[in-house]
Write a protein that holds these residues in place. Structure first.
Motif, mmCIF file in Angstrom:
data_model
loop_
_atom_site.group_PDB
_atom_site.id
_atom_site.type_symbol
_atom_site.label_atom_id
_atom_site.label_comp_id
_atom_site.label_asym_id
_atom_site.label_seq_id
_atom_site.Cartn_x
_atom_site.Cartn_y
_atom_site.Cartn_z
ATOM 1 N N LEU A 91 -44.231 25.341 96.060
ATOM 2 C CA LEU A 91 -44.561 26.392 97.018
ATOM 3 C C LEU A 91 -43.430 27.403 97.024
ATOM 4 C CD1 LEU A 91 -46.696 27.182 99.193
ATOM 5 C CD2 LEU A 91 -45.208 26.053 100.864
ATOM 6 N N ARG A 92 -43.771 28.673 96.742
ATOM 7 C CA ARG A 92 -42.764 29.716 96.653
ATOM 8 C C ARG A 92 -43.005 30.765 97.736
ATOM 9 N NH1 ARG A 92 -40.295 29.278 91.709
ATOM 10 N NH2 ARG A 92 -41.492 28.355 89.979
ATOM 11 N N GLU A 93 -41.920 31.379 98.196
ATOM 12 C CA GLU A 93 -42.067 32.515 99.098
ATOM 13 C C GLU A 93 -42.695 33.663 98.329
ATOM 14 O OE1 GLU A 93 -39.035 33.795 102.209
ATOM 15 O OE2 GLU A 93 -38.803 35.378 100.679
ATOM 16 N N ALA A 94 -43.757 34.244 98.876
ATOM 17 C CA ALA A 94 -44.419 35.389 98.249
ATOM 18 C C ALA A 94 -43.868 36.697 98.793
ATOM 19 C CB ALA A 94 -45.925 35.321 98.486
ATOM 20 N N TRP A 95 -43.777 36.820 100.117
ATOM 21 C CA TRP A 95 -43.218 38.022 100.723
ATOM 22 C C TRP A 95 -42.968 37.812 102.209
ATOM 23 C CZ3 TRP A 95 -46.629 39.428 104.490
ATOM 24 C CH2 TRP A 95 -47.992 39.290 104.252
ATOM 25 N N VAL A 96 -42.139 38.704 102.753
ATOM 26 C CA VAL A 96 -41.906 38.801 104.190
ATOM 27 C C VAL A 96 -42.054 40.262 104.574
ATOM 28 C CG1 VAL A 96 -40.301 38.429 106.101
ATOM 29 C CG2 VAL A 96 -40.262 36.889 104.126
#
Length: 514
Positions: free
Chosen positions: A428-433
């Motif tokens: 699971l990766r951070e996509a955006w904030v």
């Protein structure tokens, strides 16, 4: 990626139940509005007054004349609206309390905009105490026979039309099914199996599978419930002053394989409906798995399903109970043989944990009451923590400021945080904030064809509709709607079957005609 399958026993529409479908993803494969940014005029907005508690609405299938209706369940009335015009076609008082005059409710809305400082805080408290305590029947479901089902505190209720072929026909309560002796707690959610039986959960940890004609049922108690669940509910009611922090706090999601997914205070459970009975037996595919719960109150999000194709990874998605909530994915079928338990994960079944700190890893607390919005392999949540609190205000009551006063700059929270599963690397990766858009209390909703996620936000003390690129997290456009009349107050923004935005507001229902 595939969307979740349509349940043939639900009304044939894109929003036949809370969160749209049985998978509870909050998305549609259709397109929605694509801008541009505008300050909307009165002609751009349909609004109908309904009274308090109309957080959501469900859309019917077509009647013999081709029309549809929208059912809306509120605190004081059940209402049926014309799908195209929002004209009120029929209402039925719930009988729980007198119906509040529209002029009085309009004055209450105006006070949320016109007052400031201690005066507006006291005003918001008075509204919350009057209309937000003792709520039940928040989750609704409309079946293929135009029957509306609600889970009240101690019973299921079924509402039908005098003439089911006539969209304008009066509403009547068909019957009630009361919780049987031995099944403890208040009902908190409702869903449906793919063979057409209602699924209901109680805050004390019971799952009930009920025939839609209320003729038969099966019930099972989740592992770890019993005395501990009752004590937990009593403790949280004393601590928070309400019963919304039960041992089970949210509704369930269901799959077409008989899986029913329910979160208790520190564990997520897969219960299996075999077609004849509810099962907790691993031989039938059932399981229970711990999730992180550093805050002690458990998950506040209804579980959502992710992954449906034969070659797709398949998960159940929740926001956990840590002080900084983690978007958490759990393998919903067999755990891959070579899967290694993640560092810090209390169960090997957990496939990913993404801290939703809104771009600030030093944050001490951020929790959410909104279901995680899921589309494809993406999962997103929003910031519901008010930017500040008055001196000596208890943090256990902080959420009121985001719900009623999120448009006041001193309380406005900011932030949307998305993670995405990488099937090649199995992580699971951070996509955006996005830290510039505010979504104080709304459940966001994705229109996949437009690649946009919509939510109710606020700018310059006005309530707005915000549209954010689902892939990049960039703000694409926004509509300025107006004052507190248009506050979702914890409900969700949805896209109707014609691509228009439709949502419940503090005392009514709103559609954007763009």
């Amino acid at each position: 990626m595939r969307s979740g399958p349509r349940n043939p026993y639900l009304a044939d529409s894109g929003n036949a139940m809370a969160h749209g479908r049985c998978d509870q993803q909050d998305n549609t494969p259709r397109s929605g509005p694509e801008g541009p940014t505008e300050i909307l005029e009165a002609a751009d907005i349909q609004y109908v007054h309904l009274g308090p508690g109309h957080f959501g609405g469900v859309i019917s299938g077509r009647y013999p004349d081709g029309r549809r209706v929208i059912w809306s369940n509120g605190r004081q009335v059940i209402a049926k609206l014309d799908y195209d015009t929002l004209e009120v076609l029929a209402t039925l008082p719930t009988g729980t309390e007198p119906i509040t005059d529209q002029a009085e409710l309009a004055a209450l809305e105006a006070g949320l905009d016109d007052l400031d400082g201690d005066d507006v805080v006291a005003h918001a408290i008075s509204i919350a105490l009057r209309f937000m305590t003792g709520l039940d029947g928040i989750y609704s479901l409309l079946d293929c026979d135009h029957t509306l089902f609600l889970g009240r505190k101690d019973h299921a209720a079924a509402y039908v039309e005098v003439d089911p072929s006539d969209p304008s026909s009066p509403i009547v309560e068909r019957d009630r099914w009361y919780r049987p002796e031995g099944v403890d707690g208040h009902f908190v959610g409702i869903n449906i199996t793919f063979d057409g039986r209602l699924v209901m959960t109680t805050d004390h940890g019971w799952v009930v599978c009920l025939a839609r004609d209320f003729s038969t049922y099966d019930a099972i108690q989740l592992p770890g419930a019993g005395t501990d669940a009752a004590e937990h509910c009593a403790d949280r009611a004393a601590r928070y002053g309400h019963t919304s922090y039960g041992w089970v706090r949210t509704s369930s999601c269901t799959g077409d394989d008989g899986g029913i997914y329910v979160s208790s205070v520190d564990t997520i459970h897969k219960v299996v409906w075999t077609g004849e009975r509810l099962s907790l037996d691993p031989a039938d595919g059932a399981w229970s798995a711990r999730y992180r719960n550093g805050g002690g109150d458990g998950s506040g999000t209804t579980p959502s399903l992710m992954g449906f194709g034969p070659d797709e990874d398949r998960f159940v998605v929740i926001g956990d109970g840590d002080d900084v909530v983690n978007i958490t994915l759990l393998w919903r079928d067999e755990i891959p043989d070579d899967w290694e338990q993640l560092p810090g994960a209390p169960s090997r079944r957990i496939a990913g944990m993404g801290p939703a700190h809104m771009g600030d890893p030093t944050r001490a607390e951020i929790k959410t009451e909104q279901s995680i919005t899921v589309s494809g392999y993406g999962a997103m949540t929003v910031n519901n923590e008010p930017a500040s609190l008055p001196d000596s205000w208890p943090t256990t009551r902080a959420r009121m400021f985001s719900f009623f006063l999120g448009h006041k700059p001193e309380y406005t929270p900011y932030g949307m945080h998305k993670y995405e599963w990488d099937p090649a690397e199995r992580c699971l990766r951070e996509a955006w904030v996005n830290t510039e858009v505010s979504s104080p209390n709304s459940v966001p909703f994705v229109a996949q064809e437009s690649d946009l996620v919509y939510t109710c936000g606020t700018r310059d003390s006005q309530w707005t509709i915000e549209a954010v690129d689902w892939t990049t997290g960039e703000s694409r456009f926004h509509y300025v709607i107006g004052g507190s009349r248009y506050n979702t107050l914890g409900g969700g923004v949805t896209v109707d079957d014609d691509g228009r935005l439709l949502y419940g507001t503090i005392f009514g229902k709103t559609r954007i005609l763009r």
